[in-house]
Motif scaffolding. Sequence first.
Motif, PDB file in Angstrom:
ATOM      1  N   HIS A   1       0.811  -1.213   0.000  1.00 32.82           N
ATOM      2  CA  HIS A   1       0.000   0.000   0.000  1.00 32.82           C
ATOM      3  C   HIS A   1       0.840   1.257   0.000  1.00 32.82           C
ATOM      4  O   HIS A   1       1.834   1.342   0.723  1.00 32.82           O
ATOM      5  CB  HIS A   1      -0.935   0.010   1.222  1.00 32.82           C
ATOM      6  CG  HIS A   1      -1.790  -1.207   1.295  1.00 32.82           C
ATOM      7  ND1 HIS A   1      -1.828  -2.033   2.387  1.00 32.82           N
ATOM      8  CD2 HIS A   1      -2.609  -1.764   0.380  1.00 32.82           C
ATOM      9  CE1 HIS A   1      -2.638  -3.038   2.140  1.00 32.82           C
ATOM     10  NE2 HIS A   1      -3.130  -2.916   0.933  1.00 32.82           N
TER      11      HIS A   1
ATOM     12  N   HIS B   1     -12.116  -3.464  -2.825  1.00 35.16           N
ATOM     13  CA  HIS B   1     -11.709  -2.102  -2.468  1.00 35.16           C
ATOM     14  C   HIS B   1     -12.619  -1.070  -3.118  1.00 35.16           C
ATOM     15  O   HIS B   1     -13.150  -1.299  -4.197  1.00 35.16           O
ATOM     16  CB  HIS B   1     -10.275  -1.849  -2.937  1.00 35.16           C
ATOM     17  CG  HIS B   1      -9.272  -2.759  -2.296  1.00 35.16           C
ATOM     18  ND1 HIS B   1      -8.846  -2.595  -1.005  1.00 35.16           N
ATOM     19  CD2 HIS B   1      -8.620  -3.849  -2.765  1.00 35.16           C
ATOM     20  CE1 HIS B   1      -7.972  -3.541  -0.707  1.00 35.16           C
ATOM     21  NE2 HIS B   1      -7.820  -4.321  -1.755  1.00 35.16           N
TER      22      HIS B   1
ATOM     23  N   HIS C   1      -6.827  -3.835  -6.122  1.00 36.95           N
ATOM     24  CA  HIS C   1      -7.108  -2.451  -5.764  1.00 36.95           C
ATOM     25  C   HIS C   1      -7.530  -1.650  -6.988  1.00 36.95           C
ATOM     26  O   HIS C   1      -7.286  -2.048  -8.135  1.00 36.95           O
ATOM     27  CB  HIS C   1      -5.854  -1.794  -5.189  1.00 36.95           C
ATOM     28  CG  HIS C   1      -5.661  -2.034  -3.722  1.00 36.95           C
ATOM     29  ND1 HIS C   1      -6.257  -1.247  -2.767  1.00 36.95           N
ATOM     30  CD2 HIS C   1      -4.944  -2.961  -3.056  1.00 36.95           C
ATOM     31  CE1 HIS C   1      -5.896  -1.678  -1.568  1.00 36.95           C
ATOM     32  NE2 HIS C   1      -5.107  -2.722  -1.703  1.00 36.95           N
TER      33      HIS C   1
ATOM     34  N   LYS D   1      -4.706  -8.718 -11.170  1.00 35.32           N
ATOM     35  CA  LYS D   1      -3.811  -9.794 -10.740  1.00 35.32           C
ATOM     36  C   LYS D   1      -3.498 -10.715 -11.909  1.00 35.32           C
ATOM     37  O   LYS D   1      -2.529 -10.553 -12.607  1.00 35.32           O
ATOM     38  CB  LYS D   1      -4.466 -10.592  -9.605  1.00 35.32           C
ATOM     39  CG  LYS D   1      -4.906  -9.738  -8.443  1.00 35.32           C
ATOM     40  CD  LYS D   1      -3.737  -9.077  -7.771  1.00 35.32           C
ATOM     41  CE  LYS D   1      -4.187  -8.283  -6.565  1.00 35.32           C
ATOM     42  NZ  LYS D   1      -3.111  -7.497  -6.008  1.00 35.32           N
TER      43      LYS D   1
END
Length: 659
Positions: free
Chosen positions: A110, A398, A439, A460
């Motif tokens: 992050h 998210h 995200h 991903k």
Amino acid sequence: MKNKFVQAILVIALGSALVTSCKPKSSGDAVSGDAAEKAYVAPGKYDEFYNFVSGGFSGQLSVYGLPSGRLFRVIPVFSVDPEKGWGYSEETKPMLNTSHGFVPWDDLHHTEMSQTNGEVDGRWVFGNANNTPRIARIDLKTFKTAEIIELPNSGGNHSSPFITENTEYVVAGTRFSVPADYSNGDVPINTYKENYKGHISFVSVDKKSGEMDLAFQIVTPGVNFDLSHAGKGKSHGWFFFSCYNTEQANTLLEVNASQKDKDFIMAVNWKKAEEYIKAGKGKKQKVKYAHNTWDEHTHSAKSVMKDEVLVLDASELKDICYMIPCPKSPHGCDVDPTGEFIVGSGKLAALIPVFSFDKMQAAIKGKKYEGDYGGIPVIKYEEALHGEVQKPGLGPLHTEFDGKGNAYTTFFVSSEVVKWDIKTLKVLDRVATYYSVGHLMIPGGDSKKPFGKYLVAYNKITKDRYLPTGPELAQSAQIFDISGDKMKLILDFPTIGEPHYAQAAPADLIRNNGQLKFYKLEDNKHPYAAKGEKEAKVVREGNKVHVYMTSIRSHFAPDNIEGVFLGDEVYFHVTNLEQDWDVPHGFAIKGANNGELLIMPGETTTLKWVPDRVGTFPFYCTDFCSALHQEMQGYIRVSPKGSNVPLQFSLGTNVPATK
Ligand code: K7E
Ligand code: CUA
């Protein structure tokens, strides 16, 4: 012409969709005709935004331009990087020091930019290390990691590094609960419930210098903290963490941590916690953690080991932590720009609950609890709930915000981004991603003032999106134009490592922040600096040989060195004498068990070299610095131990030969 091109892409995409069953349905027509124009930034033109993207298991942070997706730089943070000498030069090694010693790798998930009044201020970007818990601060004047602080009592620092509205604190929640460092950790693993604890760290950030300090921690019952975000506006003073494994399982979590219908969002009143710390309610605990800082004057890092932390107990102090039930194994925990709405994304839930800060406050006042969890009051679900987004998609992760009342949530399982209205909770739009999206990021999208315009999805598993590259394929980022009612895909590009969270800021905010162009030689306080060729020398101290070397287009001084013996440790302290933007020199020597040096103008950097044999070894500049860069080289002669070759060094003269 354009239409034919699009048609051709359609045919190809549809063709391959038949072959590949896992490809989202609408993949072919996702890019509209004017998309390329929207992402096109002509050569020589600047991008609108800087995009700071976490590198996941690469441990680094990469900097892209938006909307072009052009990669500008990879900033080494938690992993050694021979390209930049990070973790290889003597000066940078202390940055990767921890209570476990030198740790050359980590997992950065992050990034979070500093804020003032809840708005992105372009000064620093913070990053978390998951594996050996740490937080880094990257200075956006130099694009360099300026500081790394280790976190005691933690394991898997995932819920991190999220910041408060004025960057008062950067906050970190432990993913793995573990026996506290100040307790006995040598206990049976199946005593999780008694012996394992969660710790939330509040790291203060100095307003001017940015320097971090571990202000205090809050100890909680053992759970997994996944993500968090600070309150803002009306909820400033609060922090929200998603918790899973509230079952407190210690084996096969896949099953055992998915038993309960609801886990929790933990709300933390950190202003109250501050009061308790001031009132002396924090317990001093013995721990060990490293605090590493970079000094721009000595061009060197310093690592200090610290041994104490103040800990508040959430189960004793009844009014700092509250649990809000949240379905089911929540991952993302996101707060809207007004600070009123808190979105919990249950990975296994078929809906998204949205909590109301006002209702939560009323529930606390009216003690609308349904019991407690390890001594922490549990607020009744309905009492804190604003409402639920029904049938949004599968596997919500998210959420980010555009500042116009809309929320955008990623869905890992159904591979899509869904736009919904925060107040009415109605789904407004959905768009496929390639493929499983983690995200997402809207510039300023977790601040009080999102800049909007673009949304980037960080994906991903990116099968067949790009040319294949063996068993491992590039991950992808995808940019959507969100200026209209419907999201429009305009570009995708591969990323460094595996991207998780990212941040972005308007280019001017960073470009005009007083960026450093080069280090002034007169300010160079490095103890081994040679600020001119006259100061170049070689000094022997026992078996240590210090080479005070300078570099300028296109030679090193000295470039002939003799009188070094087997068994010596040689330290090349190279000062780059250039005083001009973007003229680094490099340094590498044959046989070094080390990286190169890349020395910025006015900087001094040190490479340690231990020759392993007798002979003559060339060294050279690794950065193409001038037309005569290939001439930028030298030799060092290594003689057997005890031989009588005198120590001598030169540039431009043939020193008398010795046997
Ligand atoms: Cu969702 Cu580690 Cu933030 Cu990745 S985490 S996706
Ligand atoms: Cu200096 Cu090439």
